[in-house]
Enzyme design. Structure first.
Site, short mmCIF file in Angstrom:
data_model
loop_
_atom_site.label_atom_id
_atom_site.label_comp_id
_atom_site.label_asym_id
_atom_site.label_seq_id
_atom_site.Cartn_x
_atom_site.Cartn_y
_atom_site.Cartn_z
N GLN A 1 0.63 -1.45 -0.09
CA GLN A 1 -0.17 -0.28 0.34
C GLN A 1 0.76 1.54 -0.34
OE1 GLN A 1 -2.35 0.78 3.59
NE2 GLN A 1 -3.88 0.07 2.22
N GLY A 2 0.84 2.07 -1.07
CA GLY A 2 2.12 3.01 -1.13
C GLY A 2 0.79 3.99 -0.93
N SER B 1 1.16 6.67 2.76
CA SER B 1 2.08 7.73 3.77
C SER B 1 3.42 8.32 2.20
CB SER B 1 2.42 7.29 4.52
OG SER B 1 1.56 6.35 5.22
N GLU C 1 -13.71 -3.17 6.45
CA GLU C 1 -12.99 -4.70 6.38
C GLU C 1 -11.79 -4.53 7.42
OE1 GLU C 1 -13.62 -6.36 3.49
OE2 GLU C 1 -12.27 -6.73 4.11
N GLU D 1 -4.04 9.23 17.44
CA GLU D 1 -4.39 11.06 17.77
C GLU D 1 -4.99 11.02 16.59
OE1 GLU D 1 -1.19 9.42 18.32
OE2 GLU D 1 -1.60 9.81 20.68
#
Lengths: 389, 324
Positions: free
Chosen positions: A125-126, A128, A243, A373
């Protein structure tokens, strides 16, 4: 409200249990490297051959076409029989696949869904970037249209298993004038494309679970766009909360089995004066707290799934993630405390070898997929309707 | 597998909210007559009893919806003791006594004490009650005794404005009924106490969220500050999980599942922590107004405190949760 299974669900559960007894691999999962990928592939393929891969995925793409309830029962049974987790296929099965089912073109579905279920495609998963972590919408990796290709330039970071992956779901900025969530697109990128450079990152537990990925004019066909250009944010978020909710039920059961093992550990180990650790009121109370929280978390996940089944939606999906992350951190911390000085050596005992790295890795739980957070911001703004910070 | 409340359960919950909304306190822990009559008319006291015993054939999960509403309203009145007393009366074959309780004409007080031991006992809501439900958690045992006004030796000042506290002499008290299966009574009581605690936790969350949207300081609603909004998010997680674990425990008891005792203990412990923490944080979120008698924030804290010390206290929870 009912917990009893109906005849069809019972039949499914018994069949699943029966299959798992005979098929869960006896050997432990290798800690890293190519052996680990081979192990996960073999387990995924075995599930596929047994008819258990993609329980709720459509039949036409290789799934079993069953209901969400059966999907949950499957996850539960896997957890109860200590079956291996999806491992290197967690992004493929937990996010990329479900996203393609909803948003993908026919061609994309046929190219990926079957292979994912057969364990042939590892996905990363790209999302960040160095400058866009919690503030994901601030991402800057660009993809510029050039004929029938998009040319990607930029970098991603904290990409899980990038060096082991065949494919990547990549969130990029395609509309230069648009700001924030607008102007992003969701792309399918082969990891062996020319121009991709991967540098693994060593984490605090000494492992290399993720990497930094650089894109130097990587050319991707426009047919690899999922959803429309500029709709990437919506596509990426389509299945995220959902999910999390369904997979959490299995994860919570695994967590409860860990608490059970920690309780056994506390009963077996003794303090300096030869008294079992569990005889200490404080230790017993701490374990009872963890157990009650784990039952409550299980109930919350079940309530979430039940609401989705009845109404098609639920606001409480976002409540589950931070609760799970923080609880699992506390469980692992408690396990580490029970080790005492034995925990000062990572390989001094079988228990230390399991508990110490898992405690260290647990610091990632409250950071990955959005820090605790940020999760609280989301709950405050979207669930409770509080004003934006 | 389904933890979603039925239409009937959702209707029941909103009917309970309506009955308890905007009521004026009867003072000294007494339920206002209007509320008590409405509760009896809606069948709150007969809900969980079998139809053959004059009940409404509801489940423990149904009763939990009612008690979550009672907890959220921090309502005065011996609702729980009266529901449990009716069950003990039915089990002992005291049909008339049960009817007096389910119809709302007779109210029950309760006390925790060994069945044949300490005297006097500290009892709750004894003023205005005709019977006392004596719960012995160690044996376990549950017994109904008559309490004439003369049994009250002293009225004490209650910490929690939702109940009255008195000291009773039981040496001449007539035994009316003895529960054959006190364990069941205690475990149902534990679920309903958990439901009330979950209600307290939810009410505290709602109060904080509403206030955080309205109250402005430094030119913006205080809910825009993460010190407040993150606490509200944590309250929401705790109250949602508290509600869910109560339903899970109640259905587990209804279906006589083997893991029911552990789930009941889990619900009891989780809701206790959630209610105490949410009530505490709610006072802080309100600032000085939350510290006043006039504001309801303290009532939630005191309810949580009172209920936390009800059936199945912490040591009993720990034992049930760690049972192998």
């Amino acid at each position: 409200m009912r917990l009893e299974l109906n005849a069809r669900e019972r039949e499914f559960r018994d069949r699943a249990a029966d299959w798992l007894v005979k098929n869960v691999p006896a050997q432990a999962r290798p800690p890293s490297g190519p052996d680990l990928v081979a192990f996960d592939r073999e387990w995924q393929l075995r599930q596929y051959d047994g008819g258990w891969a993609g329980v709720s995925w459509p039949r036409e793409y290789g799934g079993a076409g069953l209901s969400l309830t059966e999907q949950i029962l499957w996850y539960e049974q896997c957890a109860l029989f200590d079956a291996p987790e999806p491992g290197v296929f967690s992004i493929a099965l937990g996010h990329a696949g479900p996203t393609l089912i909803v948003e993908g073109t026919e061609e994309q579905k046929h190219r990926h869904l079957g292979p994912i279920l057969r364990g042939e495609q590892v996905w990363a998963q790209g999302f960040s970037e160095p400058g866009a972590g919690s503030d994901l919408a601030g991402l800057r990796t660009r993809a510029q249209l050039d004929g029938d290709e998009l040319v990607v330039r930029g970098s991603k970071i904290w990409t899980t298993r990038a060096h082991l992956s065949d494919w990547q779901e990549l969130l990029v900025r395609t509309e230069p004038g648009a700001r924030r969530h607008r102007g992003l697109s969701f792309l399918i990128v082969p990891m062996d494309s020319p121009g991709i450079d991967i540098r693994p990152i060593v984490t605090m537990d000494g492992d290399t679970p993720f990497a930094e990925v650089f894109y130097d004019d990587v050319r991707v066909p426009v047919t690899n766009l999922v959803g429309r250009r500029g709709d990437g944010w919506k596509v990426a978020m389509t299945t995220l909360g959902f999910e999390r909710g369904t997979m959490t039920l299995g994860s919570v059961i695994r967590l409860r089995r860990l608490i059970e093992r920690v309780r056994v550990l506390a009963g077996e180990r003794c303090d300096r004066r030869g008294r079992p650790l569990l005889a200490d009121g404080e230790t017993a109370a701490r374990l009872a707290d963890l157990e009650s929280e784990a039952v409550a978390l299980y109930a919350l996940a079940l309530a979430f799934v039940s609401e989705v089944v009845h109404t098609g939606r639920s606001a409480s999906g976002t409540l589950i993630r931070p609760f799970f992350a923080e609880l699992s951190q506390r469980v692992k911390r408690t396990a580490a405390d029970l080790l005492g000085r034995e925990g000062l050596s990572v390989d001094g005992s079988r228990q230390a070898a399991e508990i110490v790295p898992s405690y260290l890795y647990s610091f990632g739980h409250t950071i990955g997929t959005g820090t605790s957070e940020v999760q609280r911001n989301v709950i405050a703004e979207r669930v409770l309707g509080l004003p934006r910070a | 597998m389904d933890l979603y409340p039925s239409q009937e359960q959702r209707d029941l919950a909103s009917a309970v909210r309506e009955v308890l909304a905007g009521r004026a306190s009867g003072g000294g822990g007494a339920a206002p007559e209007r509320v008590w009559r409405a509760a009896a008319a809606q069948g709150w006291f007969a809900l969980g009893l079998a139809g053959a015993d004059g009940g409404l054939d509801g489940t423990l999960a149904d009763e939990a919806q009612v008690f979550a509403g009672i907890g959220a309203a921090a309502a005065e009145g011996p609702f729980l003791a009266t529901v449990l007393a009716a069950r003990v009366a039915v089990a002992a074959g005291r049909r008339e006594l049960a009817e007096a309780l389910t119809s709302g004409t007779l109210r029950a007080a309760h006390a925790f004490a060994p069945l044949d031991g300490s005297d006097p006992v500290q009892a709750y809501d004894a003023r205005g009650a005709g019977v006392l439900l004596l719960i012995d958690e160690e044996r376990p045992g549950a017994r109904l005794v008559e309490v004439p006004g003369s049994a009250i030796v002293a009225d004490l000042s209650s910490m929690d404005p939702a109940v009255s506290v008195a000291r009773l002499r039981l040496d001449r008290a007539r035994v009316l009924a003895e529960a054959a299966d006190a364990g069941t009574v205690v475990s149902r009581a534990s679920v309903l106490v958990s439901a009330m605690l979950a209600g307290v936790a939810a009410a505290a969350t709602q109060a904080s969220v509403e206030y955080a949207k309205l109250r402005e300081q430094f030119g913006r609603p205080i809910g825009a500050f993460q010190a407040i909004s993150h606490r509200c998010a944590e309250m929401a997680i705790r109250s949602a999980a508290a509600a869910a674990v109560v339903d899970l425990a109640a259905v587990s008891v209804d279906e006589c599942r083997a893991d029911a005792p552990r789930r009941v203990a889990a619900a009891r412990r989780f809701t206790e922590s959630a209610a105490l923490e949410n009530a505490r944080v709610n006072i802080q979120n309100h600032g000085a107004i939350g510290f006043t008698w006039e504001h309801d924030a303290h009532r939630l804290l005191k309810r949580a405190w009172f209920l936390a010390l009800s059936v199945q206290p912490r040591d009993a929870q720990t034992a049930a949760l760690l049972a192998g």
